[in-house]
Write a protein that holds these residues in place. Structure first.
Motif, short mmCIF file in Angstrom:
data_model
loop_
_atom_site.label_atom_id
_atom_site.label_comp_id
_atom_site.label_asym_id
_atom_site.label_seq_id
_atom_site.Cartn_x
_atom_site.Cartn_y
_atom_site.Cartn_z
N ILE A 1 -0.45 -8.96 18.44
CA ILE A 1 0.47 -9.35 17.37
C ILE A 1 1.61 -8.33 17.23
CG2 ILE A 1 0.64 -9.60 14.85
CD1 ILE A 1 -2.16 -10.85 14.96
N PHE A 2 2.83 -8.85 17.02
CA PHE A 2 4.00 -8.00 16.80
C PHE A 2 4.91 -8.67 15.77
CE2 PHE A 2 4.81 -10.90 20.28
CZ PHE A 2 6.07 -11.40 20.03
N ASP A 3 5.82 -7.89 15.20
CA ASP A 3 6.81 -8.40 14.24
C ASP A 3 8.18 -8.45 14.91
OD1 ASP A 3 4.93 -8.53 12.18
OD2 ASP A 3 5.45 -6.56 11.39
N VAL A 4 9.03 -9.34 14.42
CA VAL A 4 10.42 -9.43 14.87
C VAL A 4 11.30 -9.19 13.66
CG1 VAL A 4 12.21 -10.90 15.86
CG2 VAL A 4 9.86 -11.08 16.70
N LYS A 5 12.21 -8.21 13.77
CA LYS A 5 13.11 -7.84 12.67
C LYS A 5 14.53 -8.26 13.06
CE LYS A 5 14.37 -3.64 10.24
NZ LYS A 5 14.06 -2.22 10.15
N VAL A 6 15.17 -9.10 12.23
CA VAL A 6 16.51 -9.60 12.50
C VAL A 6 17.43 -9.11 11.38
CG1 VAL A 6 17.94 -11.65 12.87
CG2 VAL A 6 15.53 -11.68 13.54
N SER A 7 18.50 -8.38 11.72
CA SER A 7 19.45 -7.88 10.72
C SER A 7 20.85 -8.32 11.09
CB SER A 7 19.40 -6.35 10.64
OG SER A 7 18.13 -5.91 10.24
N PHE A 8 21.66 -8.60 10.07
CA PHE A 8 23.05 -9.02 10.29
C PHE A 8 23.84 -8.78 9.01
CE2 PHE A 8 20.49 -12.60 9.02
CZ PHE A 8 21.22 -13.19 7.99
N LEU A 9 25.17 -8.83 9.13
CA LEU A 9 26.05 -8.71 7.96
C LEU A 9 26.34 -10.09 7.41
CD1 LEU A 9 28.75 -6.13 9.10
CD2 LEU A 9 26.90 -5.77 7.48
N ASP A 10 26.30 -10.24 6.08
CA ASP A 10 26.71 -11.50 5.48
C ASP A 10 28.20 -11.46 5.16
OD1 ASP A 10 27.00 -10.04 3.14
OD2 ASP A 10 25.47 -11.12 2.02
N GLU A 11 28.68 -12.49 4.48
CA GLU A 11 30.12 -12.61 4.19
C GLU A 11 30.64 -11.49 3.30
OE1 GLU A 11 27.89 -15.21 3.23
OE2 GLU A 11 28.02 -15.96 5.27
N THR A 12 29.76 -10.85 2.53
CA THR A 12 30.18 -9.78 1.63
C THR A 12 29.90 -8.40 2.21
OG1 THR A 12 28.07 -9.80 0.45
CG2 THR A 12 29.81 -11.23 -0.40
N ASP A 13 29.61 -8.34 3.52
CA ASP A 13 29.34 -7.10 4.23
C ASP A 13 28.05 -6.41 3.81
OD1 ASP A 13 31.64 -7.43 5.71
OD2 ASP A 13 32.86 -6.17 4.41
N ASP A 14 27.14 -7.15 3.20
CA ASP A 14 25.81 -6.62 2.91
C ASP A 14 24.91 -6.84 4.12
OD1 ASP A 14 26.40 -5.82 0.30
OD2 ASP A 14 25.92 -7.80 -0.51
#
Length: 141
Positions: free
Chosen positions: A89-102
């Motif tokens: 078992i492993f985790d997948v972490k997805v990160s990105f910027l939204d429209e407000t740069d958060d």
């Protein structure tokens, strides 16, 4: 709100997917798909309108598309006789910027490979492999 500066007149944006399989960082990810759903249904009593709503099971789904060299490297890291579906078992972490740069981060928890399939055809210059995952749940930020 974090302000991300313009670089050469362009707003900086990025996305990041972190996957660690068998103590190996997977970098050849070309696509990811994930969603979740919960069964909901109306329950009726007197009259023709619902009187309450029932909730059933929760289900999350995900898939990763990797370059073939990544899939082969994962398989080579397994002990002889083991399959991709035997990866712990492993985790997948997805990160990105939204429209407000958060920075938004979603974590797909407790992933395991369900499939190991190849599709190749004449003229392929790069071979990508879509792998379905079984997951327990998704943490939406």
């Amino acid at each position: 709100m974090t302000q991300v500066p313009l670089i050469n007149g362009q707003r900086h944006s990025w996305s990041s997917i972190e996957v660690n399989v068998l103590d190996r960082i997977v970098t050849g990810i070309t696509a990811i798909s994930y969603d979740d759903a919960q069964v909901k249904e109306n329950h009726y009593g007197a009259g023709d309108m619902p009187v309450f709503r029932g909730r059933g099971k929760y289900e999350a789904k995900a898939s990763l598309t990797l370059y073939n060299y990544e899939v082969e490297a994962i398989q080579k890291a397994l002990p002889k006789g083991k399959r991709l579906q035997d990866v712990p078992i492993f985790d997948v972490k997805v990160s990105f910027l939204d429209e407000t740069d958060d920075v938004i981060t979603h974590v797909i928890r407790n992933c395991e490979f369900k499939t190991n399939k190849r599709d190749m055809k004449q003229g392929d210059t790069k071979v990508e492999v879509q792998l379905d995952l079984i997951v327990s749940h998704i943490e939406w930020n």
